[in-house]
Design a protein around this motif. Structure first.
Motif, PDB file in Angstrom:
ATOM      1  N   PHE A 815      -7.801 -10.113  35.445  1.00 44.83           N
ATOM      2  CA  PHE A 815      -7.644 -11.569  35.480  1.00 44.83           C
ATOM      3  C   PHE A 815      -6.163 -11.915  35.616  1.00 44.83           C
ATOM      4  O   PHE A 815      -5.290 -11.248  35.042  1.00 44.83           O
ATOM      5  CB  PHE A 815      -8.206 -12.197  34.211  1.00 44.83           C
ATOM      6  N   THR A 816      -5.892 -12.979  36.393  1.00 49.52           N
ATOM      7  CA  THR A 816      -4.515 -13.432  36.617  1.00 49.52           C
ATOM      8  C   THR A 816      -4.407 -14.912  36.275  1.00 49.52           C
ATOM      9  O   THR A 816      -5.411 -15.637  36.237  1.00 49.52           O
ATOM     10  CB  THR A 816      -4.096 -13.215  38.080  1.00 49.52           C
ATOM     11  N   PRO A 820      -6.198 -16.229  43.013  1.00 52.26           N
ATOM     12  CA  PRO A 820      -7.614 -16.576  42.774  1.00 52.26           C
ATOM     13  C   PRO A 820      -8.108 -16.265  41.373  1.00 52.26           C
ATOM     14  O   PRO A 820      -9.312 -16.241  41.138  1.00 52.26           O
ATOM     15  CB  PRO A 820      -8.342 -15.713  43.813  1.00 52.26           C
ATOM     16  N   PHE A 821      -7.212 -15.997  40.414  1.00 57.01           N
ATOM     17  CA  PHE A 821      -7.512 -15.767  38.998  1.00 57.01           C
ATOM     18  C   PHE A 821      -8.217 -14.432  38.721  1.00 57.01           C
ATOM     19  O   PHE A 821      -8.207 -13.969  37.597  1.00 57.01           O
ATOM     20  CB  PHE A 821      -8.350 -16.912  38.414  1.00 57.01           C
ATOM     21  N   VAL A 822      -8.857 -13.842  39.715  1.00 59.98           N
ATOM     22  CA  VAL A 822      -9.465 -12.519  39.576  1.00 59.98           C
ATOM     23  C   VAL A 822      -8.956 -11.660  40.728  1.00 59.98           C
ATOM     24  O   VAL A 822      -9.100 -12.044  41.892  1.00 59.98           O
ATOM     25  CB  VAL A 822     -11.004 -12.580  39.590  1.00 59.98           C
ATOM     26  N   ALA A 823      -8.367 -10.525  40.424  1.00 62.10           N
ATOM     27  CA  ALA A 823      -7.811  -9.637  41.448  1.00 62.10           C
ATOM     28  C   ALA A 823      -8.400  -8.248  41.282  1.00 62.10           C
ATOM     29  O   ALA A 823      -8.874  -7.867  40.217  1.00 62.10           O
ATOM     30  CB  ALA A 823      -6.287  -9.588  41.339  1.00 62.10           C
TER      31      ALA A 823
END
Length: 885
Positions: A815-816, A820-823
């Motif tokens: 998670f970022t 896109p918050f998910v990598a």
């Protein structure tokens, strides 16, 4: 043969002559089957034709174990009323297989003969048997209905066979330089034609066949064509050897004698001709299948040797792997075997073959465990070391090791649990009510919720929140109490069936409400207790034995005993409703058995502590060794290792493409069929879809390289490969889904609308379930295409060879704080795949072993067939659900 025996009526008398006649023919057919199997075994040189003495005896002992195991499992399933066998011919052939194999085993030990001589003896016995059957019919010893002639077609076939036999005899006597060999050939062909056409059908169908089979058998038994025989005609660049000719003679003789014996068994006449036509049609169908199978066999022969190098599996692990196949075989054979119609009996016989095969394999595995002898097949394979061919010794083996891998046990048993539990209906309103069971049903959700909540708390805070030893005290107590309670629930159905008044079936029906509570309650409670151990850092034990797997094993034993009792009870009752009820309880008992065994494997996998009982050990490292599949590439070694990274990459490519294309394709098909107005727009979409499906795959690869890669980081990546394959799969899913939805009758939609159901609910609950088999068919076909695509993957995925690490997609997610918050870095990096590795090793000539390329192609074929199998199972499930629910 009497009419009564031909129809196999249990209430009719059968003459002694007819009984002996039919039993003898059943034995002849069985002996032909054994001869055909031995011919196939010797053709591929699994056993040398010159084997004698103890080695030959051990080989036939293995064959005897296979036959007895297969027949025994079928007989046991018939006794348990799982696959009732009522056909006399099925029983006769089964008995003939056992007796014939036993006789060959004794002969191998007693007589100083080779395997080739025994094969010739089999053909001679078959020839005498069918000749005796024809003479018995012609002299009126048994009642048959032969026609006046066997027919011109049979005469023509025997004439062609006679030409070949006469040519061989004439050429060996006078040589092919003289035209006399042609005279001998024509005379032999004419003689067999006359012998088949002129006499009555019973003689015309048996005597020529007996003459041909006997000639082949005499040639082999007297070593006229022996193991060392060789013929090198000048007109051909190659030659013929005894190792190839003898199996060919045996195969042809077995087929011919089986045809003649089956025709005798049918009583000749119209039925015999019908069975002859039936045989020809099936042989034609088998020929078409054989053409398709030839490609698979070719790749298998080229790559299987390298692919299975070093493959070894323990007998217990093999039995675990065999369990799902045994369940499928039982399900295939569930239809009552043997009817008054020959075709029905033949079809049911083929239904029993998978079950017999599984039983045979199980018998061999048990013999390995009992004797402690390693069953090994040694062979060699070739690799390239410094561009020089090097031959290495290897083997495929079944070992007497009694350990089994925890993940293998858990995955296999979980699969069986899903299978057995899906056939469970509802037992809530069956039998007498019990206040204690009602209280358990109320308390059980609270107990499971409490264990789950405590697990979540310890996961978040650790085993010692605020410095308090919660895990070592409260967690330990919860695991112990939960395990003990789960054990009590597991034993409750068995205790309820064993106690009380009435018959076993009546007690099982009266205690019906114990089954869902005991099975599902015990499994869920023990699962939550098992999961609590890790965050609580406790593993309670009783002496040297861990508590949780011990309770799980006890639950499995109790559930297995319950299943046996329910099988006996089901046999003892004739009431249809009660039998159905007992069948549901039996499914629950089997589901509980495999469910508790799955928990044993899961416990070992989570705690890393092996569990041993009665010499059988469940450990994290089992007894399965498959270097080609389970290892990665080993650089600069004579042993090249395996291709596990390429297998993992291919699986992820197919899974990702399917997840992308199937929802889009099905959704588009629903819109175009159910919502969009049928006109120029839908026609244009249909034309565009068909054109897209016909587009060459390299065009998709160019699209991915030019459009997708610049937008996905600029490098070749697994995500680009998934999307390209997804675009290739999308049009086929759309086309097949549209056709499947269109095939759903409008009456379904009208009936749903008449009940006041909305359009979307009708599509979701009525149309899509009815169309699902067709949708899955399209997905299966599409997956078969994209899994082997090479050209587009070379452009978007690269051609990574001999990777030492497999891509880890699941562990790559993170998670970022920014879009896109998910990598997932794994999806955006290149990966090895089976198609590109095959291309690079074989076609592009990359330094490496060509054998490894063929082995990779073989593994790719197995992966594709696995995807096919999953799709076929899913399609069959939806089809049955549509037809019966």
């Amino acid at each position: 043969m009497s009419d009564a025996y031909a129809t196999e009526r249990d209430d009719a008398l059968v003459s002694a002559e007819s009984n002996v006649y039919d039993r003898g023919l059943d034995g002849a057919i069985a002996l032909s089957v054994v001869g055909f199997a031995l011919g196939m075994i010797t053709l591929v040189d699994l056993v040398p034709l010159d084997s004698t003495g103890a080695a030959l005896g051990e080989f036939f002992l293995t064959i005897l174990a296979v036959v007895v195991g297969g027949v025994g499992v079928v007989g046991l399933s018939s006794w348990a009323n799982v696959t009732p066998v009522s056909a006399q011919r099925v029983r006769g052939i089964a008995l003939g297989l056992v007796v014939g194999t036993l006789a060959l085993t004794v002969a191998a030990y007693v007589l100083p003969v080779s395997l080739a001589t025994l094969l010739g003896g089999i053909l001679l016995v078959e020839a005498l048997g069918i000749a005796a059957a024809g003479v018995a019919s012609a002299t009126g010893v048994v009642d048959t209905e032969p026609n006046t002639s066997a027919g011109l077609l049979a005469g023509g076939v025997f004439g062609v066979v006679g030409l070949f036999i006469g040519a061989a005899i004439g050429g060996s006597l006078v040589g092919f330089d003289s035209l006399l060999w042609l005279v001998v050939a024509l005379a032999a062909g004419a003689a067999l034609t006359v012998l088949a056409v002129v006499p009555r059908e019973d003689l015309g169908s048996t005597l020529p066949a007996a003459l041909v089979v006997g000639t082949l058998g005499f040639t082999i038994a007297t070593a006229v064509v022996g193991v060392g025989w060789q013929w090198d005609p000048q007109q051909l660049s190659g030659g013929f050897t005894g190792g190839a000719v003898i199996p060919g003679f045996v195969l042809f003789g077995a087929i011919l004698s089986a045809w003649s014996a089956a025709k005798c068994r049918a009583g000749f006449g119209a039925r015999g001709r019908e069975y002859g036509a039936f045989l020809v049609i099936n042989l034609n169908a088998l020929l078409m299948v054989a053409i398709m199978v030839t490609i698979v066999v070719f790749v298998t022969l080229k790559g299987a040797g390298y692919a299975v190098h070093g493959l070894a599996i323990g007998a217990v692990s093999a039995l675990v792997v065999l369990a799902p196949l045994a369940v499928l075989a039982v399900n295939t054979a569930r239809t009552p075997a043997g009817t008054n119609e020959w075709h029905g009996g033949a079809r049911q016989l083929f239904r029993l073959l998978p079950l017999a095969t599984v039983g045979s394999i199980a018998a061999v595995l048990l013999s390995v465990l009992l004797t402690g002898d390693r069953l090994e097949y040694p062979f060699t394979y070739t690799v390239l070391v410094n561009r020089q061919s090097q031959t290495l010794d290897t083997f495929v083996a079944v070992t007497p090791e009694t350990s089994v891998g925890s993940l293998l046990l858990a995955a296999t048993m979980l699969l069986l649990f899903v299978y057995f539990s899906r056939s469970y209906g509802s037992l809530r309103n069956v039998g007498s009510r019990n206040a204690s069971v009602a209280r358990v049903r109320q308390v059980l959700p609270l107990a499971v919720t409490g264990l789950a909540a405590l697990t979540g708390l310890l996961v978040l805070t650790g085993p010692s929140p605020l410095g308090l030893p919660v895990g070592g005290t409260l967690g330990l107590a919860a695991v112990v109490l939960g395990s003990v309670a789960a054990g009590g629930l597991a034993v409750a159905p068995l205790a309820g069936v064993l106690t009380g008044d009435g018959t076993l079936a009546d007690r099982a029906q009266d205690r019906a409400e114990l089954f869902p509570v005991g099975v599902f309650g015990g499994l869920v409670l023990l699962t939550t207790a098992l999961l609590l151990q890790a965050p609580a850092t406790v593993t309670p034990s009783v002496g040297p034995v861990n508590l949780v797997p011990a309770v799980a094993l006890a639950g499995a034993v109790a559930s297995a005993a319950l299943a046996v009792l329910l099988t006996v009870a089901r046999r003892s009752t004739t009431e249809t409703i009660q039998r159905r009820l007992l069948g549901e309880e039996l499914s629950l008992g089997l589901a509980a058995t495999v469910g508790y065994l799955a928990l044993v494997g899961l416990h070992v996998a989570l705690t890393q502590v092996s569990f041993t009982v009665l010499g059988v050990s469940v450990a994290n490292e089992g007894s399965l060794s498959f270097p080609m599949v389970m290892q990665a590439y080993i650089p600069l070694g004579a042993e090249p290792g395996g291709i596990m990274p390429a297998i993992v990459g291919t699986v992820w490519l197919v899974v990702g493409a399917t997840l992308f294309a199937v929802p889009l394709g099905v959704g588009a098909a629903v819109f175009l069929t159910e919502y969009a107005e049928q006109g120029r727009f839908t026609a244009l979409v249909e034309v565009a879809t068909n054109a897209l499906w016909s587009t060459p795959s390299i065009v998709f690869g160019l699209f991915g390289a030019a459009f997708l890669i610049p937008r996905l980081g600029g490098d070749e990546s697994l995500m680009a490969g998934m999307l390209v394959l997804g675009f290739m799969l999308l049009p086929l899913v759309l086309i097949t889904s549209r056709e499947a939805i269109k095939a759903v009758p409008d009456e379904y939609r009208d009936a749903s609308a008449a009940l006041g159901v909305t359009q979307w609910e009708t599509i979701r609950s009525v149309v899509l379930p009815a169309a699902m088999p067709g949708v899955i068919t399209g997905v299966i076909l599409g997956v078969g295409r994209i899994a082997g695509e090479t050209a587009p993957l070379i452009l978007v995925l690269g051609s990574t060879l001999n990777s030492t690490e497999a891509v880890s997609v699941i562990d790559g997610f993170r998670f970022t704080a920014t879009p896109p918050f998910v990598a997932n870095d794994a999806l955006l990096s290149a990966s090895a795949s089976l198609p590109t590795q095959v291309w690079a090793v074989i076609a592009a000539g990359v330094s490496g072993s060509p054998s490894m390329g063929w082995a990779t192609a073989f593994i790719l074929l197995m992966v594709v067939l696995t995807f096919y199998a999953v799709g076929i199972v899913a399609r069959t499930y939806f089809r049955r659900k549509l037809n019966y629910e």
